[in-house]
Design a protein around this motif. Structure first.
Motif, mmCIF file in Angstrom:
data_model
loop_
_atom_site.group_PDB
_atom_site.id
_atom_site.type_symbol
_atom_site.label_atom_id
_atom_site.label_comp_id
_atom_site.label_asym_id
_atom_site.label_seq_id
_atom_site.Cartn_x
_atom_site.Cartn_y
_atom_site.Cartn_z
ATOM 1 N N ASN A 1 9.897 5.073 2.670
ATOM 2 C CA ASN A 1 8.467 5.225 2.955
ATOM 3 C C ASN A 1 7.937 4.168 3.918
ATOM 4 O O ASN A 1 6.741 3.882 3.915
ATOM 5 N N ILE B 1 14.948 1.748 -4.316
ATOM 6 C CA ILE B 1 16.110 2.073 -3.494
ATOM 7 C C ILE B 1 16.522 0.870 -2.640
ATOM 8 O O ILE B 1 17.704 0.646 -2.393
ATOM 9 N N ARG C 1 12.221 7.240 -12.074
ATOM 10 C CA ARG C 1 10.944 6.840 -11.481
ATOM 11 C C ARG C 1 10.371 7.935 -10.594
ATOM 12 O O ARG C 1 9.163 8.071 -10.473
ATOM 13 N N GLN C 2 11.231 8.683 -9.948
ATOM 14 C CA GLN C 2 10.732 9.682 -9.022
ATOM 15 C C GLN C 2 10.180 10.916 -9.708
ATOM 16 O O GLN C 2 9.281 11.569 -9.216
ATOM 17 N N PRO D 1 20.491 7.499 -4.856
ATOM 18 C CA PRO D 1 21.228 6.766 -3.830
ATOM 19 C C PRO D 1 22.722 7.102 -3.801
ATOM 20 O O PRO D 1 23.383 6.790 -2.823
ATOM 21 N N THR D 2 23.240 7.693 -4.852
ATOM 22 C CA THR D 2 24.670 8.005 -4.816
ATOM 23 C C THR D 2 24.898 9.496 -4.598
ATOM 24 O O THR D 2 26.037 9.946 -4.556
ATOM 25 N N ARG E 1 13.084 16.226 -5.638
ATOM 26 C CA ARG E 1 12.775 14.847 -5.271
ATOM 27 C C ARG E 1 13.919 13.908 -5.704
ATOM 28 O O ARG E 1 14.333 13.034 -4.970
ATOM 29 N N ILE F 1 6.471 2.706 -3.033
ATOM 30 C CA ILE F 1 6.356 3.646 -4.133
ATOM 31 C C ILE F 1 7.176 3.215 -5.343
ATOM 32 O O ILE F 1 7.321 3.963 -6.301
ATOM 33 N N ASP G 1 0.818 -1.216 0.000
ATOM 34 C CA ASP G 1 0.000 0.000 0.000
ATOM 35 C C ASP G 1 0.849 1.262 0.000
ATOM 36 O O ASP G 1 0.406 2.313 -0.448
ATOM 37 N N VAL G 2 2.040 1.174 0.536
ATOM 38 C CA VAL G 2 2.858 2.386 0.577
ATOM 39 C C VAL G 2 4.183 2.250 -0.171
ATOM 40 O O VAL G 2 4.967 3.198 -0.206
ATOM 41 N N GLN H 1 -0.553 0.710 -10.614
ATOM 42 C CA GLN H 1 -0.220 1.611 -9.525
ATOM 43 C C GLN H 1 0.470 0.901 -8.365
ATOM 44 O O GLN H 1 0.886 1.527 -7.413
ATOM 45 N N ARG I 1 -0.168 6.335 -8.102
ATOM 46 C CA ARG I 1 1.243 6.025 -7.897
ATOM 47 C C ARG I 1 1.949 7.111 -7.098
ATOM 48 O O ARG I 1 2.901 6.844 -6.382
ATOM 49 N N PHE J 1 16.398 11.461 -3.502
ATOM 50 C CA PHE J 1 16.317 10.015 -3.642
ATOM 51 C C PHE J 1 17.532 9.374 -4.283
ATOM 52 O O PHE J 1 17.737 8.182 -4.137
ATOM 53 N N VAL K 1 16.484 5.521 -10.387
ATOM 54 C CA VAL K 1 15.659 5.983 -9.273
ATOM 55 C C VAL K 1 15.090 7.364 -9.610
ATOM 56 O O VAL K 1 13.901 7.631 -9.436
ATOM 57 N N CYS L 1 10.374 2.796 -5.785
ATOM 58 C CA CYS L 1 11.565 3.596 -6.088
ATOM 59 C C CYS L 1 12.781 2.716 -6.360
ATOM 60 O O CYS L 1 13.757 3.166 -6.934
ATOM 61 N N LYS M 1 0.854 7.550 -3.093
ATOM 62 C CA LYS M 1 1.436 6.568 -2.184
ATOM 63 C C LYS M 1 2.732 7.066 -1.556
ATOM 64 O O LYS M 1 3.216 6.501 -0.582
ATOM 65 N N ARG M 2 3.300 8.090 -2.171
ATOM 66 C CA ARG M 2 4.553 8.607 -1.624
ATOM 67 C C ARG M 2 4.372 9.198 -0.246
ATOM 68 O O ARG M 2 5.336 9.481 0.451
ATOM 69 N N GLN M 3 3.121 9.446 0.126
ATOM 70 C CA GLN M 3 2.861 9.862 1.499
ATOM 71 C C GLN M 3 2.269 8.673 2.239
ATOM 72 O O GLN M 3 1.118 8.320 2.052
ATOM 73 N N VAL N 1 28.301 2.262 -2.763
ATOM 74 C CA VAL N 1 27.238 2.095 -3.742
ATOM 75 C C VAL N 1 27.736 2.270 -5.178
ATOM 76 O O VAL N 1 27.365 1.520 -6.083
ATOM 77 N N VAL N 2 28.621 3.215 -5.387
ATOM 78 C CA VAL N 2 29.071 3.478 -6.755
ATOM 79 C C VAL N 2 29.961 2.338 -7.261
ATOM 80 O O VAL N 2 29.749 1.807 -8.360
ATOM 81 N N VAL O 1 18.994 -1.155 -4.481
ATOM 82 C CA VAL O 1 20.334 -0.554 -4.470
ATOM 83 C C VAL O 1 20.987 -0.782 -3.107
ATOM 84 O O VAL O 1 22.172 -1.103 -3.008
#
Ligand SMILES: Cc1cc2nc3c(=O)[nH]c(=O)nc-3n(C[C@H](O)[C@H](O)[C@H](O)COP(=O)(O)OP(=O)(O)OC[C@H]3O[C@@H](n4cnc5c(N)ncnc54)[C@H](O)[C@@H]3O)c2cc1C
Ligand code: SF4
Ligand code: SF4
Ligand code: SF4
Lengths: 146, 425, 507
Positions: free
Chosen positions: A138, A16, C30-31, C64-65, C58, A12, A9-10, A54, C440, C62, C27, A14, C443-445, A31-32, A19
């Motif tokens: 999130n 991340i 997508r953001q 990551p690097t 945003r 998003i 539900d939450v 979604q 979509r 986000f 990333v 991303c 949902k970021r909140q 990370v790099v 990664v």
């Protein structure tokens, strides 16, 4: 035992967490370098984010109580740790037969083609909190006992 | 009194772990005809091919038995079971009482009545000892014929080829891997093997093993008249369940030892699991002998749970599945993959010959019931989920699956939630 | 991209990607809901288009690097004190579109901010300051009409109040979350505000988009709003909250109505607003049944009747020139709470010209209204709430010293959950998942996370307010209300000081 639970539900989408997983399992812990150099030599994340319309959700091994992957493993590489309850994986033993990959009905086992072995979530052995959970912006992943 | 397990294969290991999940104290005794601690039987082909050493064939760490309070009698064949007295008798005459008994005796290679089959130079490939023998042999000979184009036959052929032998496979059916695969998949695999120099003769069989006067193997004569020269023959046309103990003890048998969902045989206190058992099948919903590794383990595990606990732990049912690679070409097949015309199944296939990719999905009554994947197996598990959990398949979902894009997000919502996000306690 | 129109050439921002560190994880792709980042098939790497960047940051947050930096476009126009880039870009844009310029959020225009010219007092020697960690420090606030005087009767249990006091809205902090309608922001944030308000013991305002059925359970901490479109207004709705607010105007766009584009009206919004999916929801500029204070009185009493006089009724107006007289009329019409929304107040969408040029600063309006109500002897008949551009607890406490009973925080609340004031709320593509109903994006909140941040913000301000009160030797927020002696002006002229009713620093 504590496991990583997703919350679609939450989530998003991303990615991340992927990664973060990659970095946590890298040799450099950077990370790099992980993404640019180690991926080329076979580093892969155990986490996978699925997207559909979604919805997004990040999945990895559930550390099942009675795991199909362990049933299927012909080499003893996969086993259940009696103490921690985790479904553990000993890469040394793995012969890359992909039996577990087929048997796990959750699609949680992945193929590392470079190494000819599998990859599976280890709940970030040695870390207090799995990297994906820590990185999720999130709270779409939680690490808890249910 | 101990739990007694006859056999030391994976079903036996599963049973030990199952018993110990519930009962950590009652001793367990394992009696095994083989003289090695438990090993990954399928690993013998990796061992024979030289991909792994002996140090890696064992299935569990050395301390496994001790840690689980298991006594193991290796190199000991059980000659009889007395279910009234609740005892077993070894070939040496030792009588051992049991609390509960598990028959995990697996199967023995089937030896067809071929002319010349008796005598030296004819081998099987189901045990570590067989692998040792063939490894030894491969240093001395140049050509070998493998009878049987099933999984074990192909793995044997591949491993022998790794040892530099010129290798031929003879298969009665029209293609290799006829049980688990269809024509396209079978041919993709055959192609891969042929590319590596293995000869494949399908649609024929060995009629005679040719020998010199001294009895040494010099070749085989096929039903089609062709002769293949070789110094050894490996017979790999299937295993038959080792039923004798059960039959003699009056336990109900059919093709295998008949068991119910709980792995219980017709006699109370006696269980059977693994290649020897005929257990309910998840898709066919009737008893089947499905001699594959994951079934053997999980049946053993459930047998163990049920032996040690009052509460029944039914097995979800056998599910045929095979994942094997041939020279790096990965394949996976699971469930019901070769339905007949009258079964009302919908079959979808996708072929990309150039990249050696093949996918076949079998649907029935809006459920996925089987698949074959060649080349790209990465999503195998996600397909498995649909079969294992009998998930409903809507037209949209079907489309995605056919397109090779299975995902857990295609599961019915409720199913997803209960499996992935159970409510917090 | 061979030719760019001039409006794009002078895009507001440039995206700086440190290529050595970019790992092509996508990333950012997508953001970014504006598609400023994209996967470049030709180059097989992630790439970007500066002109699409709205400066929401945003991606930067986000990545990551940490390889992204969003910078102001350094392309300079020739210096010109009159024709600043803002105006030139406006003109370019209108040359492109021929339309009204739209903006989101409060006015960024460089106009006086009186908070910055007001200093608070502190105790030294003669009246000891109070340490809020050791001694009680009361922030509880009651909004509603207060009686002119109270009478008691002596009973065997001690004195007992005999005056009947009208309905009050009790707040544990003198702070509330402003009216931001469901539709302009999404349900996740409404839920977050409701959860936070409940946890804190304050109130949030539904805005003019009705109340989603899932949120009725937070009614004790909800102010339900009635605006000119009457969206989602029915008897249950009126009775769901702990106060009802009639919205006459909004600080960011005084004199004009609202317009929620059809794209933002999905199933849930439609159900809640009681208007069809996909059709524009238009709030007329005036309430078509209010053309005088007498009309307003009728609506106030209609609402009081339907809520059986159990909750206070509030009336909200924009801070305009005649605010004091209007406020007086509102109080006389029976309102229990008057809300003044300053011209810096936020909005989901407003014509830029109106946002930046209509209305007056809330500080001045507040002081003037408070004065006027006091002069007329009716200040106690209604509570005074202010909104529009309160940035910190010091702004809030200064507002209280100027005469406010409580403060609505809107922009600050959104900033606490990630808003970067990019001002593109009206596009419905808010990358931070705030001013958007796209599944979509919203949902970021995560309501739980957002509720926690909102609650943190109010708690933090509460602590700071207590510290400042203690410093002034006060142990209750009541003692500061309208206590302008605790304020001094800095660099303000005579007129400003006069309106604000404060002395200059040093006096
Ligand atoms: C080369 C090869 C490759 C394979 N590859 C795969 C694969 O990739 N995937 C897959 O799913 N399956 C594979 N299989 C099949 C799989 O190995 C079997 O299904 C599995 O090992 C069966 O386990 P089990 O415990 O039931 O029986 P077994 O492993 O056969 O164990 C039975 C044991 O019982 C002993 N025993 C029998 N009778 C007596 C007696 N009277 N007294 C004492 N001991 C007795 C036997 O000696 C044996 O050790 C392969 C098999 C072979 C041979
Ligand atoms: S890999 Fe799959 S079967 Fe194994 S424990 Fe994880 S989720 Fe369960
Ligand atoms: S791929 Fe490795 S871990 Fe998986 S079943 Fe085969 S040997 Fe075990
Ligand atoms: S980091 Fe969190 S929100 Fe992002 S994809 Fe992973 S689980 Fe979803």
């Amino acid at each position: 035992m504590r496991r990583v639970y997703p919350n679609k539900d939450v989530c998003i989408g991303c990615h991340i967490c992927e990664v973060a997983c990659l970095t946590a399992h890298s040799a450099s812990n950077d990370v790099v370098i992980a993404a640019k150099e180690e991926v080329a030599t076979g580093l892969q994340p155990c986490k996978a984010v699925y997207d559909k319309g979604q919805l997004s959700v990040a999945l990895s091994c559930r550390h099942c109580d009675n795991p199909s992957c362990v049933s299927a493993c012909i080499s003893g590489a996969l086993y259940k740790d009696q103490e921690t309850g985790r479904t553990c994986y000993n890469e040394e033993q793995c012969v890359g037969c992909w039996s577990c990959l087929m048997a796990c009905p959750y699609g949680a086992v992945r193929r590392n083609v470079t190494k000819g072995k599998i990859i599976k979530c280890d709940l970030c052995e040695g870390r207090e909190m799995p990297a994906c959970v820590q990185a999720c912006p999130n709270n779409a992943l939680v690490y808890e006992s249910r | 009194m101990s739990y007694v397990i006859i056999g030391n294969g994976v079903a036996s290991v599963g049973a030990i772990e199952g018993i110990r999940k519930v009962d950590t104290t009652t001793p367990i005794l394992v009696v095994s005809e083989e003289d090695t601690p438990t090993y990954g039987r399928p690993l013998i082909s990796y061992f024979l091919a030289g991909k792994i050493g002996l140090d890696r064939v064992s299935l569990r760490p050395d301390e496994f038995y001790e840690k689980n309070n298991v006594e193991v009698k290796l190199d000991t064949r059980v000659a009889a079971v007395d279910t009234a007295a609740k005892t077993i008798t070894t070939e040496a005459g030792e009588v051992i009482e049991y609390k509960e008994l598990l028959l995990a005796t697996g199967g023995v290679p089937f030896m067809p009545p071929i002319k010349g089959i008796d005598g030296s130079g004819v081998f099987n490939f189901t045990t570590l000892n067989h692998a040792h023998m063939l490894l030894d042999l491969s240093k001395r000979i140049h050509r070998v014929v493998v009878v049987g184009g099933g999984l074990i036959g192909l793995k044997a052929a591949e491993a022998l080829r790794y040892n530099g032998l010129s290798t031929a496979i003879v298969e009665l059916g029209s293609r290799v891997l006829s049980a688990a695969f269809d024509d396209v998949a079978g041919n993709l695999v055959a192609q891969q093997l042929e590319d590596k120099g293995i000869t494949i003769c399908c649609g024929t069989t060995v009629e005679e093993i040719l020998r010199t006067e001294q009895g040494e193997v010099i070749g085989v004569r096929l039903a089609n008249g062709q002769k293949l020269a070789c110094e050894a023959v490996v017979v790999a046309i299937g295993v038959v369940p080792s039923l004798d103990l059960a039959k003699d003890a009056g336990i109900a048998v059919n093709r295998g030892i008949k068991v119910d969902d709980n792995m219980s045989t017709s006699v109370e206190g006696v269980y059977a699991a693994g290649d020897v058992a005929e257990a309910p099948d998840m898709i066919a919903k009737e008893g089947r002998v499905t001699p594959i590794w994951p079934n053997a383990f999980s049946q053993g595990y459930h047998a163990g749970l049920n032996m040690a606990s009052e509460e029944a732990s039914p097995h979800p049912g056998g599910l045929p599945m095979n994942a094997i690679s041939f020279y790096g070409l990965p394949t996976a097949s699971l469930g019901h993959v070769n339905p007949s015309e009258d079964e009302n199944c919908e079959v979808f296939t996708f072929t990309d010959e150039e990249n050696g990719v093949y996918r076949k999905l079998v649907f029935r009554d809006e459920k996925l019931i089987g698949y074959v994947l060649v080349g790209e197996v990465d999503f195998a598990g996600l397909y498995t989920g649909f079969i294992r959990f009998g998930l409903d398949i809507t037209p949209d979902v079907k489309e995605e699956l056919i397109a090779g894009k299975p995902s857990a997000l295609l599961w019915p919502e409720e199913e997803f939630d209960t499996k992935w996000t159970p409510a917090a306690e | 991209m061979l030719f760019k129109p001039i409006s794009q050439n002078f895009s507001d921002f440039v995206i700086d990607r440190e290529n050595d560190r970019c790992i092509n994880c996508e990333v950012c792709v997508r953001q970014c809901s504006y598609e400023a980042h994209y996967w470049d098939d030709a180059r097989q790497c992630v790439s970007h288009d500066h002109t699409k960047c709205v400066g929401c940051h945003r991606c930067e947050a986000f990545c990551p690097t940490g390889c992204l930096t969003i910078k102001k476009n350094p392309a300079d126009f020739r210096d010109n004190a009159l024709w600043t880039p803002t105006y030139m870009k406006h003109v370019y844009k209108q040359g492109d579109t021929g339309g009204i310029l739209l903006s989101g959020m409060g006015s960024p225009a460089d106009k006086p901010i009186y908070w910055d010219n007001l200093q608070l007092d502190a105790s030294q020697v003669t009246n000891p300051s109070i340490d809020p960690l050791r001694e009680p420090m009361e922030l509880t606030t009651y909004l509603g009409s207060k009686p002119d005087k109270v009478s008691f009767e002596e009973t065997s249990d001690g004195p007992k109040l005999t005056t009947k006091i009208g309905p009050q809205l009790k707040l544990n902090y003198p702070l509330m979350f402003s009216a931001m309608s469901f539709g302009s922001i999404n349900l996740n944030l409404h839920k977050a505000m409701a959860m936070a308000a409940t946890e804190l013991g304050i109130a949030y305002n539904t805005g003019e988009g009705g109340l989603h059925p899932d949120l009725y359970k937070y009614g004790n901490n909800t102010i339900v709003q009635v605006a000119s479109g009457r969206f989602g207004v029915h008897k249950d709705y009126l009775n769901a909250g702990s106060a009802v607010e009639i919205k006459i105007g909004q600080g960011a766009k005084p004199g004009i109505g609202g317009h929620l584009p059809g794209e933002k009206i999905d199933e849930e919004v439609s159900k809640t607003r009681m208007c069809p999916v996909g059709s524009d929801a238009i709030s007329p500029a005036p309430h078509h049944d209010i053309y005088s204070i007498e009309d307003l009185l009728q609506l106030i009493y209609a609402i009081k009747e339907s809520t059986e006089y159990k909750v206070p009724v509030s009336v909200k107006i924009a801070a305009v020139h005649n605010a004091p007289a209007i406020a007086s009329g509102i109080v006389r019409a029976g309102a229990d709470i008057v809300v003044i929304d300053g011209f810096r107040g936020g909005t989901g969408a407003a014509p830029t010209m109106i946002r930046d040029n209509v209305g007056i600063p809330m500080e001045l309006a507040l002081a003037a209204v408070d004065n006027r109500l006091r002069d007329e002897g009716i200040r106690n008949h209604a509570s005074l709430v202010v909104a529009g551009g309160i940035r910190c607890s010091a702004d809030a406490i200064k507002a209280i010293a100027l005469g406010a009973d409580a403060i609505y925080i809107g922009t600050a609340a959104l900033v606490s959950v990630g808003c970067t004031l990019c001002g593109r709320c009206y596009t419905g593509k808010c990358p931070w998942g705030i001013a958007t109903n796209e599944a979509r994006l919203k949902k970021r909140q995560n309501p739980e996370v957002a509720a926690k941040r909102l609650a943190n913000l109010v708690r933090a301000w509460g602590h700071e307010i207590q510290e400042m009160l203690g410093g002034m030797g006060l142990n209750s927020i009541e003692s500061l209300r309208g206590n302008r002696d605790k304020l001094r002006g800095l660099g303000l002229n005579e007129t400003e000081l006069d309106i604000l009713g404060v002395k200059h620093a040093g006096r």
